[in-house]
Design an enzyme around this catalytic site. Structure first.
Site, PDB file in Angstrom:
ATOM      1  N   GLY A   1       0.695  -1.210  -0.158  1.00 24.46           N
ATOM      2  CA  GLY A   1      -0.101   0.032  -0.048  1.00 24.46           C
ATOM      3  C   GLY A   1       1.018   1.345  -0.059  1.00 24.46           C
ATOM      4  O   GLY A   1       2.113   1.319   0.552  1.00 24.46           O
TER       5      GLY A   1
ATOM      6  N   ARG B   1       1.504  -5.784  -5.090  1.00 24.68           N
ATOM      7  CA  ARG B   1       1.465  -6.514  -3.937  1.00 24.68           C
ATOM      8  C   ARG B   1       1.741  -8.158  -4.322  1.00 24.68           C
ATOM      9  O   ARG B   1       1.514  -8.929  -3.554  1.00 24.68           O
ATOM     10  CB  ARG B   1      -0.047  -6.764  -3.298  1.00 24.68           C
ATOM     11  CG  ARG B   1      -0.467  -5.434  -2.546  1.00 24.68           C
ATOM     12  CD  ARG B   1      -1.478  -5.699  -1.591  1.00 24.68           C
ATOM     13  NE  ARG B   1      -1.865  -4.419  -1.035  1.00 24.68           N
ATOM     14  CZ  ARG B   1      -1.576  -4.015   0.276  1.00 24.68           C
ATOM     15  NH1 ARG B   1      -0.476  -4.674   0.823  1.00 24.68           N
ATOM     16  NH2 ARG B   1      -2.109  -2.856   0.695  1.00 24.68           N
TER      17      ARG B   1
ATOM     18  N   ASP C   1       5.450  -7.695   5.366  1.00 20.35           N
ATOM     19  CA  ASP C   1       5.522  -9.017   4.703  1.00 20.35           C
ATOM     20  C   ASP C   1       6.492  -8.853   3.375  1.00 20.35           C
ATOM     21  O   ASP C   1       7.431  -9.689   2.977  1.00 20.35           O
ATOM     22  CB  ASP C   1       4.138  -9.213   3.741  1.00 20.35           C
ATOM     23  CG  ASP C   1       3.130  -9.666   4.881  1.00 20.35           C
ATOM     24  OD1 ASP C   1       3.535 -10.510   5.640  1.00 20.35           O
ATOM     25  OD2 ASP C   1       1.775  -9.468   4.710  1.00 20.35           O
TER      26      ASP C   1
ATOM     27  N   LYS D   1       8.137   0.713   5.619  1.00 20.65           N
ATOM     28  CA  LYS D   1       6.972   1.423   5.086  1.00 20.65           C
ATOM     29  C   LYS D   1       5.581   0.680   5.536  1.00 20.65           C
ATOM     30  O   LYS D   1       5.534  -0.284   5.595  1.00 20.65           O
ATOM     31  CB  LYS D   1       7.056   1.362   3.543  1.00 20.65           C
ATOM     32  CG  LYS D   1       5.947   2.041   3.240  1.00 20.65           C
ATOM     33  CD  LYS D   1       5.135   1.207   2.037  1.00 20.65           C
ATOM     34  CE  LYS D   1       4.256  -0.085   2.542  1.00 20.65           C
ATOM     35  NZ  LYS D   1       3.619  -0.738   1.643  1.00 20.65           N
ATOM     36  N   THR D   2       4.812   1.719   5.819  1.00 20.98           N
ATOM     37  CA  THR D   2       3.168   1.332   6.120  1.00 20.98           C
ATOM     38  C   THR D   2       2.537   2.216   6.810  1.00 20.98           C
ATOM     39  O   THR D   2       3.000   2.702   8.157  1.00 20.98           O
ATOM     40  CB  THR D   2       3.082  -0.170   6.629  1.00 20.98           C
ATOM     41  OG1 THR D   2       1.561  -0.298   6.809  1.00 20.98           O
ATOM     42  CG2 THR D   2       3.650  -0.457   7.932  1.00 20.98           C
TER      43      THR D   2
ATOM     44  N   ASP E   1       0.127   2.010   8.391  1.00 23.56           N
ATOM     45  CA  ASP E   1      -0.610   1.094   9.788  1.00 23.56           C
ATOM     46  C   ASP E   1       0.065   1.213  10.981  1.00 23.56           C
ATOM     47  O   ASP E   1      -0.229   0.841  12.056  1.00 23.56           O
ATOM     48  CB  ASP E   1      -0.727  -0.338   9.226  1.00 23.56           C
ATOM     49  CG  ASP E   1      -1.732  -0.692   8.042  1.00 23.56           C
ATOM     50  OD1 ASP E   1      -2.265   0.282   7.705  1.00 23.56           O
ATOM     51  OD2 ASP E   1      -2.024  -1.704   7.903  1.00 23.56           O
TER      52      ASP E   1
HETATM   53  P1  FBP Z   1       0.529  -1.974   3.705  1.00 20.11           P
HETATM   54  O1  FBP Z   1       0.684  -3.052   4.822  1.00 20.11           O
HETATM   55  O2  FBP Z   1       0.898  -2.631   2.470  1.00 20.11           O
HETATM   56  O3  FBP Z   1       1.558  -0.930   3.888  1.00 20.11           O
HETATM   57  O4  FBP Z   1      -0.808  -1.357   3.408  1.00 20.11           O
HETATM   58  C1  FBP Z   1      -1.422  -1.199   4.485  1.00 20.11           C
HETATM   59  C2  FBP Z   1      -2.989  -0.860   4.100  1.00 20.11           C
HETATM   60  O5  FBP Z   1      -3.389   0.497   3.825  1.00 20.11           O
HETATM   61  C3  FBP Z   1      -4.139  -1.157   5.080  1.00 20.11           C
HETATM   62  O6  FBP Z   1      -4.219  -0.133   5.965  1.00 20.11           O
HETATM   63  C4  FBP Z   1      -5.405  -1.601   4.296  1.00 20.11           C
HETATM   64  O7  FBP Z   1      -6.101  -2.366   4.715  1.00 20.11           O
HETATM   65  C5  FBP Z   1      -4.661  -2.216   2.921  1.00 20.11           C
HETATM   66  O8  FBP Z   1      -3.271  -1.272   2.798  1.00 20.11           O
HETATM   67  C6  FBP Z   1      -5.625  -1.898   2.068  1.00 20.11           C
HETATM   68  O9  FBP Z   1      -4.641  -2.386   0.776  1.00 20.11           O
HETATM   69  P2  FBP Z   1      -5.495  -2.173  -0.795  1.00 20.11           P
HETATM   70  O10 FBP Z   1      -5.620  -0.943  -1.062  1.00 20.11           O
HETATM   71  O11 FBP Z   1      -4.451  -3.131  -1.680  1.00 20.11           O
HETATM   72  O12 FBP Z   1      -6.798  -3.211  -0.797  1.00 20.11           O
END
Ligand code: FBP
Length: 546
Positions: A78, A142, A173, A199-200, A202
């Site tokens: 993300g 992803r 991951d 990065k994230t 979250d």
């Molecule tokens: P990452 O863990 O890859 O940083 O992404 C986090 C996130 O923003 C979560 O908060 C959310 O559940 C998810 O990505 C949504 O991803 P997508 O837009 O690919 O469905």
């Protein structure tokens, strides 16, 4: 690219970096590390990258290479504010080491490495993206890097482009994948190094050495601004309860930080719901009681913050998801052939009696989502479950019943919101702009020092940037074994909200007051210019943790 006046001004911002990497830099090795858990298993799986020391960069003449080398980068998962500054930090870092060094960007995430899709990132391109949000410079994806064939395709393209190191900018991951790749490339004696960057939005990729993942600061500031605006609207109109779901797939850090910044009436923290072994009905009753208490004071409005991953924290549902994951992993081929309108019945027929009953009792919106496909890393796509709406409906039902019993005397009208995508590509705050750029510069130094299997680390982040500590942490030190897609796998341990940690304890000491009073705080928009007290503040989480 068309630019706003703010973007033009902002592109001139020179990110602040730790003084220790501003000038001649030497690498200092610390003690050997151990993985956070399951040491024997992790050591066996990573014989070449296990136990490496933590490294720190200090001022002084070092022995890093000044020879020419090329680097390939991947943006993974993300989007998170500041990604472009990691890239510009890497670019400036490697050019500083040797002006002939080249930076390649693999397009569309990890698949770019495997499919050999890339561009060379020149100074013209980099300059367009400095201090901007988004990952659009090369795109993200992803795709999971886990097959030997994928790794070998990576070797081919690295050899073709003379790439000495691959930098994976991603969450837990993706950094786990970075470590697997580093181990494989060492074992094969390819000479290709792999470095990770945390990065994230979250905020769940952190530990003693990685104080925060980038993007969390900006994203939570954007959400808090909007939550503050909603609170002010609620307090002006005095007629709605706003149910606001916030991103954060597996941890409630985003929700907790937004609560600390805006002081809403009700905040649910998934980790607490799990620790207290609460059911969905317990959660609904808790919210309904807060609504009833405010109604008794004539306050028929309020705000409720809900973490995206709440459903997965409810213990009974967590057990159900674990069984679903195993069942789907074992029967995926057959499941894929089942007609769409029969999938739910198929799932029920394969579950244990207890979980089948729970599954059937869930609102269809939730059960459908739980039974659907996982993301490539095996995660339930919780962003698609409308928990905020579900809770609002369930609370309304409960209050209607209480009304008949005379336990609720007010009105209950709701609005729902989901904030996630609104913040993931925001222009990075000063904190994220500085932090990300520094992470990129440190990654370049780790490569020049010959390191592989390390994550770029910048610490001491509640202090001014000049005092930040720069270095690298072996990724194996963050790992443990967890069940993924039905099998035990080595993965970076996720950082959940600690119920005995500073941020939660502060929140818990205040929440009863915030529930009944209207104690809202309106943080306003991110400030990119101006006094440090408004423009350079880290998150409340970071401050309360340190
Ligand atoms: P990452 O863990 O890859 O940083 O992404 C986090 C996130 O923003 C979560 O908060 C959310 O559940 C998810 O990505 C949504 O991803 P997508 O837009 O690919 O469905």
């Amino acid at each position: 690219m068309n630019k706003s006046a703010l973007q033009i001004e902002r592109s001139k911002y020179q990110p602040k970096i730790p003084a220790s990497i501003n000038g001649a830099t030497k690498l200092v090795e610390g003690k050997a590390t151990e993985s956070v858990a399951d040491q024997a298993d992790i050591k066996k799986l990573f014989p070449n990258t296990y136990g490496m020391p933590i490294v720190t960069f200090e001022n002084g003449a070092g022995n890093a290479t000044a020879k020419e080398f090329n680097v390939g980068i991947i943006l993974s998962g993300g989007q998170a504010p500041g990604g472009h500054n990691v890239v510009s930090g890497i670019f400036d870092g490697i050019k500083k080491i040797n002006a002939n060094n080249k930076l390649y960007g693999f397009l569309g995430g990890p698949s770019g490495l495997v499919d050999h899709k890339y561009i060379e990132l020149t100074s013209d391109i980099i300059d367009e993206y400095r201090n901007t949000g988004g990952f659009d410079i090369i795109g993200s994806g992803r795709t999971k890097l886990e097959e030997v064939e994928q790794f070998d395709k990576g070797i081919e393209i690295c050899n073709k482009l003379g790439i000495k190191a691959v930098i994976i900018i991603g969450g837990d991951d993706s950094n786990t994948n970075a470590c697997v790749l580093a181990e494989y490339y060492l074992q094969k004696k390819t000479g290709i190094q792999v470095i990770g960057c945390p990065k994230t939005i979250d905020g769940d990729l952190k530990n003693e050495m990685i104080e925060t993942s980038f993007g969390f600061d900006t994203a939570t500031k954007v959400y808090s601004e909007v939550i503050g605006n909603i609170e002010r609207d609620a307090n002006s109109a005095k007629k709605y309860w706003h149910f606001i779901k916030l991103m954060g797939r597996s941890a409630s850090h985003v929700t907790l930080e937004a609560a600390l910044q805006t002081q809403p009436n009700v905040t649910l923290i998934g980790e607490e719901v799990e620790a207290k072994n609460q059911t969905l009905d317990d959660v609904v009753t808790y919210i309904a009681q807060a609504v009833a208490n405010r109604a008794a004071k004539g306050l028929n409005f309020g705000t409720v913050l809900v973490p995206e991953g709440l459903i997965e924290f409810i213990p009974a549902i967590k057990k159900l998801i674990a069984e679903l994951n195993d069942m789907l992993a074992a029967n995926q081929a057959e499941f894929d052939t089942v007609a769409a309108d029969e999938k739910i019945n198929y799932v029920v027929s394969k579950l244990s009696k207890e979980n089948a009953e729970l599954f059937k009792s869930l609102p269809t919106t939730v059960s459908t989502q739980l039974a659907l496909e996982r993301d490539p890393h095996g995660n339930v796509q919780v962003s698609l479950i409308e928990t905020e709406q579900l809770l609002a409906e369930m609370v309304a039902k409960k209050l209607a019943a209480w009304k008949k019993e005379g336990k609720f005397v007010g009105k209950f009208a709701t609005q729902h919101h989901f904030f996630g995508y609104e913040g993931r590509c925001a222009a990075p705050s000063n904190f994220d702009a500085d932090y990300c750029y520094s992470l990129g510069r440190v990654a370049a130094l780790l490569i020049a020092s010959g390191k592989t299997g390390y994550m770029s680390s910048v610490r001491n982040t509640t202090k001014p940037a000049a005092e930040w500590l720069a270095g690298g942490i072996p990724i194996t030190a963050m790992m443990n074994m967890e069940k993924r897609n039905g099998k035990m796998k080595p993965v970076i341990q996720k950082a959940l909200v600690k119920l005995d940690g500073g941020p939660f304890k502060y929140f818990a000491s205040k929440r009863d007051e915030w529930a009944i009073e209207t104690a809202y705080v309106y943080p306003g928009p991110i400030q990119y210019f101006g006094p440090a007290e408004v423009a350079d503040q880290p998150t409340k989480t970071l401050i309360l943790e340190h």
